[in-house]
Design a protein around this motif. Structure first.
Motif, PDB file in Angstrom:
ATOM      1  N   GLU A 138       0.833  -1.211   0.000  1.00  0.00           N
ATOM      2  CA  GLU A 138       0.000   0.000   0.000  1.00  0.00           C
ATOM      3  C   GLU A 138       0.865   1.259   0.000  1.00  0.00           C
ATOM      4  OE1 GLU A 138      -3.287   2.418  -0.178  1.00  0.00           O
ATOM      5  OE2 GLU A 138      -3.019   0.324  -0.672  1.00  0.00           O
ATOM      6  N   MET A 139       1.967   1.249   0.717  1.00  0.00           N
ATOM      7  CA  MET A 139       2.863   2.410   0.718  1.00  0.00           C
ATOM      8  C   MET A 139       3.426   2.651  -0.679  1.00  0.00           C
ATOM      9  SD  MET A 139       2.851   4.014   3.506  1.00  0.00           S
ATOM     10  CE  MET A 139       4.272   5.058   3.299  1.00  0.00           C
ATOM     11  N   GLY A 140       3.777   1.587  -1.388  1.00  0.00           N
ATOM     12  CA  GLY A 140       4.252   1.730  -2.761  1.00  0.00           C
ATOM     13  C   GLY A 140       3.194   2.341  -3.657  1.00  0.00           C
ATOM     14  N   ARG A 141       1.972   1.839  -3.545  1.00  0.00           N
ATOM     15  CA  ARG A 141       0.855   2.381  -4.328  1.00  0.00           C
ATOM     16  C   ARG A 141       0.595   3.839  -3.966  1.00  0.00           C
ATOM     17  NH1 ARG A 141      -3.794   4.196  -4.327  1.00  0.00           N
ATOM     18  NH2 ARG A 141      -4.081   4.004  -2.106  1.00  0.00           N
ATOM     19  N   PHE A 142       0.612   4.129  -2.688  1.00  0.00           N
ATOM     20  CA  PHE A 142       0.386   5.491  -2.208  1.00  0.00           C
ATOM     21  C   PHE A 142       1.449   6.440  -2.770  1.00  0.00           C
ATOM     22  CE2 PHE A 142       1.318   8.805   0.942  1.00  0.00           C
ATOM     23  CZ  PHE A 142       0.078   9.413   1.034  1.00  0.00           C
ATOM     24  N   GLN A 143       2.713   6.034  -2.722  1.00  0.00           N
ATOM     25  CA  GLN A 143       3.794   6.883  -3.230  1.00  0.00           C
ATOM     26  C   GLN A 143       3.654   7.116  -4.725  1.00  0.00           C
ATOM     27  OE1 GLN A 143       7.262   4.797  -1.801  1.00  0.00           O
ATOM     28  NE2 GLN A 143       7.283   5.931   0.126  1.00  0.00           N
ATOM     29  N   GLU A 144       3.279   6.077  -5.473  1.00  0.00           N
ATOM     30  CA  GLU A 144       3.066   6.246  -6.911  1.00  0.00           C
ATOM     31  C   GLU A 144       1.943   7.237  -7.176  1.00  0.00           C
ATOM     32  OE1 GLU A 144       2.381   2.500  -8.842  1.00  0.00           O
ATOM     33  OE2 GLU A 144       4.272   1.656  -8.122  1.00  0.00           O
ATOM     34  N   GLN A 145       0.848   7.114  -6.441  1.00  0.00           N
ATOM     35  CA  GLN A 145      -0.287   8.007  -6.639  1.00  0.00           C
ATOM     36  C   GLN A 145       0.075   9.441  -6.264  1.00  0.00           C
ATOM     37  OE1 GLN A 145      -3.313   7.212  -8.082  1.00  0.00           O
ATOM     38  NE2 GLN A 145      -3.504   9.425  -8.099  1.00  0.00           N
ATOM     39  N   LYS A 146       0.796   9.615  -5.170  1.00  0.00           N
ATOM     40  CA  LYS A 146       1.185  10.968  -4.759  1.00  0.00           C
ATOM     41  C   LYS A 146       2.159  11.584  -5.763  1.00  0.00           C
ATOM     42  CE  LYS A 146      -1.634  11.126  -2.290  1.00  0.00           C
ATOM     43  NZ  LYS A 146      -2.718  12.000  -2.638  1.00  0.00           N
ATOM     44  N   THR A 147       3.037  10.761  -6.343  1.00  0.00           N
ATOM     45  CA  THR A 147       3.954  11.260  -7.368  1.00  0.00           C
ATOM     46  C   THR A 147       3.162  11.744  -8.579  1.00  0.00           C
ATOM     47  OG1 THR A 147       5.719   9.789  -6.639  1.00  0.00           O
ATOM     48  CG2 THR A 147       5.884  10.623  -8.882  1.00  0.00           C
ATOM     49  N   LEU A 148       2.172  10.964  -8.982  1.00  0.00           N
ATOM     50  CA  LEU A 148       1.316  11.361 -10.095  1.00  0.00           C
ATOM     51  C   LEU A 148       0.553  12.641  -9.758  1.00  0.00           C
ATOM     52  CD1 LEU A 148       0.086  10.728 -12.877  1.00  0.00           C
ATOM     53  CD2 LEU A 148      -1.593   9.291 -11.702  1.00  0.00           C
ATOM     54  N   ASP A 149      -0.012  12.700  -8.566  1.00  0.00           N
ATOM     55  CA  ASP A 149      -0.758  13.893  -8.140  1.00  0.00           C
ATOM     56  C   ASP A 149       0.129  15.134  -8.140  1.00  0.00           C
ATOM     57  OD1 ASP A 149      -2.952  12.263  -7.785  1.00  0.00           O
ATOM     58  OD2 ASP A 149      -2.803  12.207  -5.588  1.00  0.00           O
ATOM     59  N   MET A 150       1.356  14.993  -7.649  1.00  0.00           N
ATOM     60  CA  MET A 150       2.272  16.139  -7.611  1.00  0.00           C
ATOM     61  C   MET A 150       2.640  16.577  -9.023  1.00  0.00           C
ATOM     62  SD  MET A 150       2.709  17.255  -4.608  1.00  0.00           S
ATOM     63  CE  MET A 150       4.171  18.255  -4.777  1.00  0.00           C
ATOM     64  N   GLY A 151       2.832  15.617  -9.923  1.00  0.00           N
ATOM     65  CA  GLY A 151       3.130  15.958 -11.313  1.00  0.00           C
ATOM     66  C   GLY A 151       2.007  16.760 -11.934  1.00  0.00           C
ATOM     67  N   ILE A 152       0.778  16.345 -11.691  1.00  0.00           N
ATOM     68  CA  ILE A 152      -0.383  17.074 -12.208  1.00  0.00           C
ATOM     69  C   ILE A 152      -0.443  18.469 -11.587  1.00  0.00           C
ATOM     70  CG2 ILE A 152      -2.911  17.136 -12.202  1.00  0.00           C
ATOM     71  CD1 ILE A 152      -2.781  14.014 -12.392  1.00  0.00           C
ATOM     72  N   ALA A 153      -0.213  18.558 -10.293  1.00  0.00           N
ATOM     73  CA  ALA A 153      -0.253  19.861  -9.616  1.00  0.00           C
ATOM     74  C   ALA A 153       0.810  20.803 -10.162  1.00  0.00           C
ATOM     75  CB  ALA A 153      -0.080  19.678  -8.103  1.00  0.00           C
ATOM     76  N   PHE A 154       2.027  20.305 -10.360  1.00  0.00           N
ATOM     77  CA  PHE A 154       3.094  21.156 -10.916  1.00  0.00           C
ATOM     78  C   PHE A 154       2.767  21.583 -12.344  1.00  0.00           C
ATOM     79  CE2 PHE A 154       6.171  19.279  -7.715  1.00  0.00           C
ATOM     80  CZ  PHE A 154       6.264  20.442  -6.990  1.00  0.00           C
ATOM     81  N   HIS A 155       2.181  20.680 -13.116  1.00  0.00           N
ATOM     82  CA  HIS A 155       1.813  21.011 -14.491  1.00  0.00           C
ATOM     83  C   HIS A 155       0.751  22.122 -14.504  1.00  0.00           C
ATOM     84  CE1 HIS A 155       1.249  20.343 -18.763  1.00  0.00           C
ATOM     85  NE2 HIS A 155      -0.053  20.309 -18.558  1.00  0.00           N
ATOM     86  N   GLU A 156      -0.255  21.983 -13.656  1.00  0.00           N
ATOM     87  CA  GLU A 156      -1.305  23.008 -13.575  1.00  0.00           C
ATOM     88  C   GLU A 156      -0.732  24.338 -13.080  1.00  0.00           C
ATOM     89  OE1 GLU A 156      -4.469  22.855 -14.722  1.00  0.00           O
ATOM     90  OE2 GLU A 156      -3.831  20.917 -15.513  1.00  0.00           O
ATOM     91  N   PHE A 157       0.183  24.285 -12.130  1.00  0.00           N
ATOM     92  CA  PHE A 157       0.833  25.502 -11.636  1.00  0.00           C
ATOM     93  C   PHE A 157       1.602  26.178 -12.763  1.00  0.00           C
ATOM     94  CE2 PHE A 157       4.607  27.565  -9.861  1.00  0.00           C
ATOM     95  CZ  PHE A 157       4.002  28.539  -9.074  1.00  0.00           C
ATOM     96  N   ALA A 158       2.343  25.395 -13.540  1.00  0.00           N
ATOM     97  CA  ALA A 158       3.119  25.957 -14.645  1.00  0.00           C
ATOM     98  C   ALA A 158       2.200  26.598 -15.684  1.00  0.00           C
ATOM     99  CB  ALA A 158       3.978  24.870 -15.294  1.00  0.00           C
TER     100      ALA A 158
END
Length: 71
Positions: free
Chosen positions: A24-44
């Motif tokens: 679950e921690m692995g899945r959580f980290q993957e999802q948070k990485t994806l979420d952060m990528g989307i957030a940075f893209h929207e910020f840019a």
């Protein structure tokens, strides 16, 4: 004998919990990485829109400033 069986069962249960938590921690980290990528893209994209807005404001102000300096 019963105590040993209960101890072995508790150990198996603990190992299962640890395994599931690690998965679950692995899945959580993957999802948070994806979420952060989307957030940075929207910020840019927002920063780019803001920069374009500021550039447009300067472009509209420049002729007025030039008119003031030539009069």
């Amino acid at each position: 004998m019963q105590l040993k069986a209960e101890s072995e069962q508790a150990t198996k249960t603990f190992e299962t919990i640890v395994k599931l938590m690690n998965e679950e921690m692995g899945r959580f980290q993957e999802q948070k990485t994806l979420d952060m990528g989307i957030a940075f893209h929207e910020f840019a994209k927002g920063q780019a829109r803001l920069a374009n807005g500021i550039a447009d404001a300067w472009r509209s102000l420049l002729p007025k400033l030039e008119a003031c300096s030539t009069s």
